[in-house]
Design an enzyme around this catalytic site. Structure first.
Site, PDB file in Angstrom:
ATOM      1  N   HIS A  12     -48.954 -12.066 -37.100  1.00 15.19           N
ATOM      2  CA  HIS A  12     -49.328 -12.488 -35.697  1.00 15.19           C
ATOM      3  C   HIS A  12     -49.679 -13.794 -35.532  1.00 15.19           C
ATOM      4  O   HIS A  12     -51.093 -13.916 -35.668  1.00 15.19           O
ATOM      5  CB  HIS A  12     -50.244 -11.543 -34.974  1.00 15.19           C
ATOM      6  CG  HIS A  12     -50.238 -11.415 -33.691  1.00 15.19           C
ATOM      7  ND1 HIS A  12     -49.891 -10.373 -32.621  1.00 15.19           N
ATOM      8  CD2 HIS A  12     -50.206 -12.465 -32.490  1.00 15.19           C
ATOM      9  CE1 HIS A  12     -50.005 -10.691 -31.405  1.00 15.19           C
ATOM     10  NE2 HIS A  12     -50.345 -12.180 -31.310  1.00 15.19           N
ATOM     11  N   HIS A  14     -49.541 -17.583 -33.133  1.00 12.67           N
ATOM     12  CA  HIS A  14     -49.006 -18.458 -31.985  1.00 12.67           C
ATOM     13  C   HIS A  14     -48.891 -19.916 -32.446  1.00 12.67           C
ATOM     14  O   HIS A  14     -49.985 -20.358 -33.084  1.00 12.67           O
ATOM     15  CB  HIS A  14     -49.778 -18.361 -30.696  1.00 12.67           C
ATOM     16  CG  HIS A  14     -49.872 -17.071 -30.164  1.00 12.67           C
ATOM     17  ND1 HIS A  14     -49.156 -16.506 -29.310  1.00 12.67           N
ATOM     18  CD2 HIS A  14     -50.804 -16.025 -30.462  1.00 12.67           C
ATOM     19  CE1 HIS A  14     -49.352 -15.337 -28.969  1.00 12.67           C
ATOM     20  NE2 HIS A  14     -50.399 -14.817 -29.903  1.00 12.67           N
ATOM     21  N   ARG A  16     -47.078 -22.242 -30.781  1.00 11.62           N
ATOM     22  CA  ARG A  16     -46.718 -23.311 -29.678  1.00 11.62           C
ATOM     23  C   ARG A  16     -45.576 -24.052 -29.898  1.00 11.62           C
ATOM     24  O   ARG A  16     -44.630 -23.595 -30.644  1.00 11.62           O
ATOM     25  CB  ARG A  16     -48.144 -24.187 -29.337  1.00 11.62           C
ATOM     26  CG  ARG A  16     -49.213 -23.389 -29.080  1.00 11.62           C
ATOM     27  CD  ARG A  16     -49.152 -22.362 -28.174  1.00 11.62           C
ATOM     28  NE  ARG A  16     -50.692 -21.632 -28.017  1.00 11.62           N
ATOM     29  CZ  ARG A  16     -50.753 -20.395 -27.508  1.00 11.62           C
ATOM     30  NH1 ARG A  16     -49.813 -19.597 -27.466  1.00 11.62           N
ATOM     31  NH2 ARG A  16     -52.027 -19.822 -27.210  1.00 11.62           N
ATOM     32  N   LYS A  98     -41.170  -8.270 -29.232  1.00 11.29           N
ATOM     33  CA  LYS A  98     -42.693  -8.209 -28.643  1.00 11.29           C
ATOM     34  C   LYS A  98     -42.488  -7.879 -27.252  1.00 11.29           C
ATOM     35  O   LYS A  98     -41.906  -8.059 -26.410  1.00 11.29           O
ATOM     36  CB  LYS A  98     -43.169  -9.826 -28.866  1.00 11.29           C
ATOM     37  CG  LYS A  98     -44.641  -9.893 -28.157  1.00 11.29           C
ATOM     38  CD  LYS A  98     -45.382  -8.982 -29.271  1.00 11.29           C
ATOM     39  CE  LYS A  98     -46.878  -9.000 -28.716  1.00 11.29           C
ATOM     40  NZ  LYS A  98     -47.782 -10.053 -28.854  1.00 11.29           N
ATOM     41  N   HIS A 135     -48.169  -5.751 -27.615  1.00 11.99           N
ATOM     42  CA  HIS A 135     -49.758  -5.971 -26.878  1.00 11.99           C
ATOM     43  C   HIS A 135     -50.368  -5.017 -26.043  1.00 11.99           C
ATOM     44  O   HIS A 135     -49.607  -4.722 -24.889  1.00 11.99           O
ATOM     45  CB  HIS A 135     -49.674  -7.357 -25.799  1.00 11.99           C
ATOM     46  CG  HIS A 135     -50.952  -7.795 -25.436  1.00 11.99           C
ATOM     47  ND1 HIS A 135     -51.561  -8.914 -25.938  1.00 11.99           N
ATOM     48  CD2 HIS A 135     -51.741  -7.250 -24.451  1.00 11.99           C
ATOM     49  CE1 HIS A 135     -52.563  -9.186 -25.468  1.00 11.99           C
ATOM     50  NE2 HIS A 135     -52.970  -8.194 -24.546  1.00 11.99           N
ATOM     51  N   HIS A 173     -53.198  -6.596 -32.950  1.00  7.19           N
ATOM     52  CA  HIS A 173     -54.635  -7.115 -32.670  1.00  7.19           C
ATOM     53  C   HIS A 173     -55.591  -5.866 -32.254  1.00  7.19           C
ATOM     54  O   HIS A 173     -55.889  -6.029 -31.061  1.00  7.19           O
ATOM     55  CB  HIS A 173     -54.650  -8.413 -31.786  1.00  7.19           C
ATOM     56  CG  HIS A 173     -53.635  -8.377 -30.556  1.00  7.19           C
ATOM     57  ND1 HIS A 173     -53.654  -7.448 -29.647  1.00  7.19           N
ATOM     58  CD2 HIS A 173     -52.911  -9.402 -30.207  1.00  7.19           C
ATOM     59  CE1 HIS A 173     -52.791  -7.965 -28.947  1.00  7.19           C
ATOM     60  NE2 HIS A 173     -52.319  -8.933 -29.251  1.00  7.19           N
ATOM     61  N   LEU A 218     -57.775 -12.529 -25.963  1.00  3.71           N
ATOM     62  CA  LEU A 218     -57.231 -10.848 -25.311  1.00  3.71           C
ATOM     63  C   LEU A 218     -56.545 -10.261 -26.727  1.00  3.71           C
ATOM     64  O   LEU A 218     -55.649 -10.758 -27.358  1.00  3.71           O
ATOM     65  CB  LEU A 218     -56.392 -10.804 -24.217  1.00  3.71           C
ATOM     66  CG  LEU A 218     -57.015 -11.451 -22.984  1.00  3.71           C
ATOM     67  CD1 LEU A 218     -55.926 -11.723 -21.799  1.00  3.71           C
ATOM     68  CD2 LEU A 218     -58.141 -10.368 -22.418  1.00  3.71           C
ATOM     69  N   ASP A 246     -53.651 -13.782 -34.812  1.00  7.40           N
ATOM     70  CA  ASP A 246     -53.551 -14.046 -33.487  1.00  7.40           C
ATOM     71  C   ASP A 246     -53.948 -15.172 -33.058  1.00  7.40           C
ATOM     72  O   ASP A 246     -54.648 -15.587 -32.119  1.00  7.40           O
ATOM     73  CB  ASP A 246     -54.037 -12.888 -32.580  1.00  7.40           C
ATOM     74  CG  ASP A 246     -53.785 -12.955 -31.129  1.00  7.40           C
ATOM     75  OD1 ASP A 246     -52.709 -13.705 -30.757  1.00  7.40           O
ATOM     76  OD2 ASP A 246     -54.636 -12.398 -30.461  1.00  7.40           O
ATOM     77  N   HIS A 250     -55.494 -23.285 -27.734  1.00  8.10           N
ATOM     78  CA  HIS A 250     -55.429 -23.914 -26.475  1.00  8.10           C
ATOM     79  C   HIS A 250     -56.099 -24.934 -26.377  1.00  8.10           C
ATOM     80  O   HIS A 250     -57.237 -25.380 -27.098  1.00  8.10           O
ATOM     81  CB  HIS A 250     -56.004 -22.986 -25.351  1.00  8.10           C
ATOM     82  CG  HIS A 250     -55.205 -21.611 -25.185  1.00  8.10           C
ATOM     83  ND1 HIS A 250     -54.134 -21.497 -24.037  1.00  8.10           N
ATOM     84  CD2 HIS A 250     -55.220 -20.375 -25.691  1.00  8.10           C
ATOM     85  CE1 HIS A 250     -53.499 -20.555 -24.313  1.00  8.10           C
ATOM     86  NE2 HIS A 250     -54.296 -19.696 -24.957  1.00  8.10           N
ATOM     87  N   ALA A 262     -57.368 -17.753 -22.443  1.00  3.85           N
ATOM     88  CA  ALA A 262     -57.592 -16.675 -23.589  1.00  3.85           C
ATOM     89  C   ALA A 262     -56.936 -17.002 -24.816  1.00  3.85           C
ATOM     90  O   ALA A 262     -55.877 -17.353 -24.820  1.00  3.85           O
ATOM     91  CB  ALA A 262     -57.085 -15.179 -23.212  1.00  3.85           C
TER      92      ALA A 262
HETATM   93  C1  NCD Z   1     -52.638 -15.619 -26.900  1.00  4.54           C
HETATM   94  C2  NCD Z   1     -52.099 -16.723 -26.458  1.00  4.54           C
HETATM   95  O1  NCD Z   1     -52.939 -17.659 -25.994  1.00  4.54           O
HETATM   96  O2  NCD Z   1     -50.817 -16.787 -26.541  1.00  4.54           O
HETATM   97  N1  NCD Z   1     -53.864 -15.079 -26.434  1.00  4.54           N
HETATM   98  C3  NCD Z   1     -54.771 -14.323 -26.937  1.00  4.54           C
HETATM   99  O3  NCD Z   1     -56.098 -14.347 -26.369  1.00  4.54           O
HETATM  100  N2  NCD Z   1     -54.465 -13.666 -28.003  1.00  4.54           N
HETATM  101  C4  NCD Z   1     -51.663 -14.408 -26.238  1.00  4.54           C
HETATM  102  C5  NCD Z   1     -52.187 -12.894 -26.907  1.00  4.54           C
HETATM  103  O4  NCD Z   1     -51.510 -12.522 -27.970  1.00  4.54           O
HETATM  104  O5  NCD Z   1     -52.455 -12.295 -25.985  1.00  4.54           O
HETATM  105 ZN    ZN Z   2     -51.210 -12.876 -29.722  1.00  5.85          ZN
END
Ligand code: NCD
Ligand code: ZN
Length: 343
Positions: A12, A14, A16, A98, A135, A173, A218, A246, A250, A262
């Site tokens: 899992h 991200h 970007r 997803k 999620h 998560h 989150l 996860d 950001h 988040a």
């Molecule tokens: C994730 C994100 O920023 O893309 N943020 C997070 O708090 N985990 C989105 C997600 O998986 O909820």
């Molecule tokens: Zn995530």
């Protein structure tokens, strides 16, 4: 002391896009052989064609000589047709779909408003054994933010699995004792990922000496007894529980704001953080299976042949890393880590 692990997979992640992708990808590619890449881009990757294009951009952003395989997930919307699932199955690059309940988290506006709208698509997924990555939080603003996972399990996930018992589901998560128990007692088609932050921190970390935006993700961190339950299942040797960071970068200004985003960035030290959690629990010998075996088995992927070595040596995490034309503040910024990646 050194430990050798089969090169792990992150189920899992991200990454970007664009310049941000270029900045964060090397951290993951150094540590992990493969990662399940989340499709919550703007706009989201809802079709196989979009997933294929994103897959190409990730490969193009890899550092010279890196060997890393992105595993793609499609973003489920109210309008994802069953045919897209068949198409995904044949693609060889899309390994999951997803589910973001609409409005649950970052870039989830195009998510599903009512699971009944996509029932035919979900039935096709069950038939084709395409995992649904969930999620697991309800979005009703009247529900307390700390109860949203539990409410999702009782009011959405349990009924869904009653209707389609053989649907393969990964509850992503997980953050609560109840989620861990639900997955333990569900059929073998149901599994879960666990992040490093939910193994290492409880909700006090959000308010440690002041409000801590870099500990906000989150689903939000929960009470200590939930953290303890997550550690228990992570080290239990139960193959339903496997690694998914996860890591969700950001930029600093979007986190340190009146309404901060988040997401916790952990890719810079992901496997090292898990090593710390497993060592603390006296279960370092269970880390390899959790990080490198169980996830691959669930997804029907071969076990990686490469290895990584971690050494018990202190190092200091930088205050920030570059992210596109800005910066990202990583988990443990400016603090010391006990495990270091050697190679
Ligand atoms: C994730 C994100 O920023 O893309 N943020 C997070 O708090 N985990 C989105 C997600 O998986 O909820
Ligand atoms: Zn995530």
């Amino acid at each position: 002391m050194r430990i050798t692990l089969t090169k792990p997979d992150d189920f899992h992640l991200h990454l970007r896009d664009g310049d941000a992708l270029k900045s964060v990808l090397p951290h993951t590619a150094e540590r992990f052989a493969r990662a399940m890449v989340m499709p919550n881009l703007r706009p989201p990757a809802t079709t196989v064609e979009q997933a294929r294009a994103y897959h190409g951009r990730i490969l193009a952003a890899l550092p010279e000589g890196a060997s890393f395989t992105p595993l793609m997930a499609l973003y489920l919307t109210d309008n994802t047709p069953p045919e897209e699932i068949a198409h995904a199955r044949q693609s060889g690059i899309v390994h999951a779909v997803k589910l973001y309940p609409a409005g649950a988290t970052t870039n989830s506006d195009s998510g599903v408003t009512d699971l009944r709208k996509v029932e035919p698509t979900l039935r096709t997924m069950a038939e084709l054994r395409m995992p649904l990555l969930v999620h697991g939080e309800v979005t009703d603003p009247r529900v307390d933010v700390f109860d949203r996972e539990l409410m999702f399990i009782e009011h959405v996930l349990r009924p869904l699995l009653d209707r389609i018992p053989d649907l393969r589901v990964v509850l992503e998560h997980i953050t609560t004792r109840e989620a861990a128990a639900f997955v333990q007692h569900a059929g073998i088609n149901v599994a879960a990922t666990i992040t490093p932050q939910h193994l290492l921190m409880n909700r006090n970390a959000l308010f440690q000496g002041g409000i801590r935006p870099h500990h906000y993700c989150l689903p939000v961190l929960k009470r200590e007894h939930h953290r303890e339950a997550l550690v228990e299942v992570a080290i239990s040797g139960n193959p339903k529980f496997f690694l998914g960071t996860d890591s969700a970068p950001h930029t600093r200004p979007t986190k340190e704001a009146a309404c901060g985003c988040a997401g916790i960035y952990s890719a810079h030290a992901a496997i090292e953080l898990y090593a710390e959690a497993f060592e603390e629990a006296g279960a370092l010998d269970r880390l390899d299976a959790f990080a490198s075996r169980f996830g691959a088995e669930y997804y029907g992927l071969f076990r990686n042949r490469a290895t990584i070595v971690l050494e018990k040596t202190e190092w200091e995490v930088p205050a920030s890393y570059p992210m596109g034309d800005s910066t990202v503040v990583p988990l443990r910024a400016g603090e010391r880590m006990g495990w270091r990646l050697v190679r």
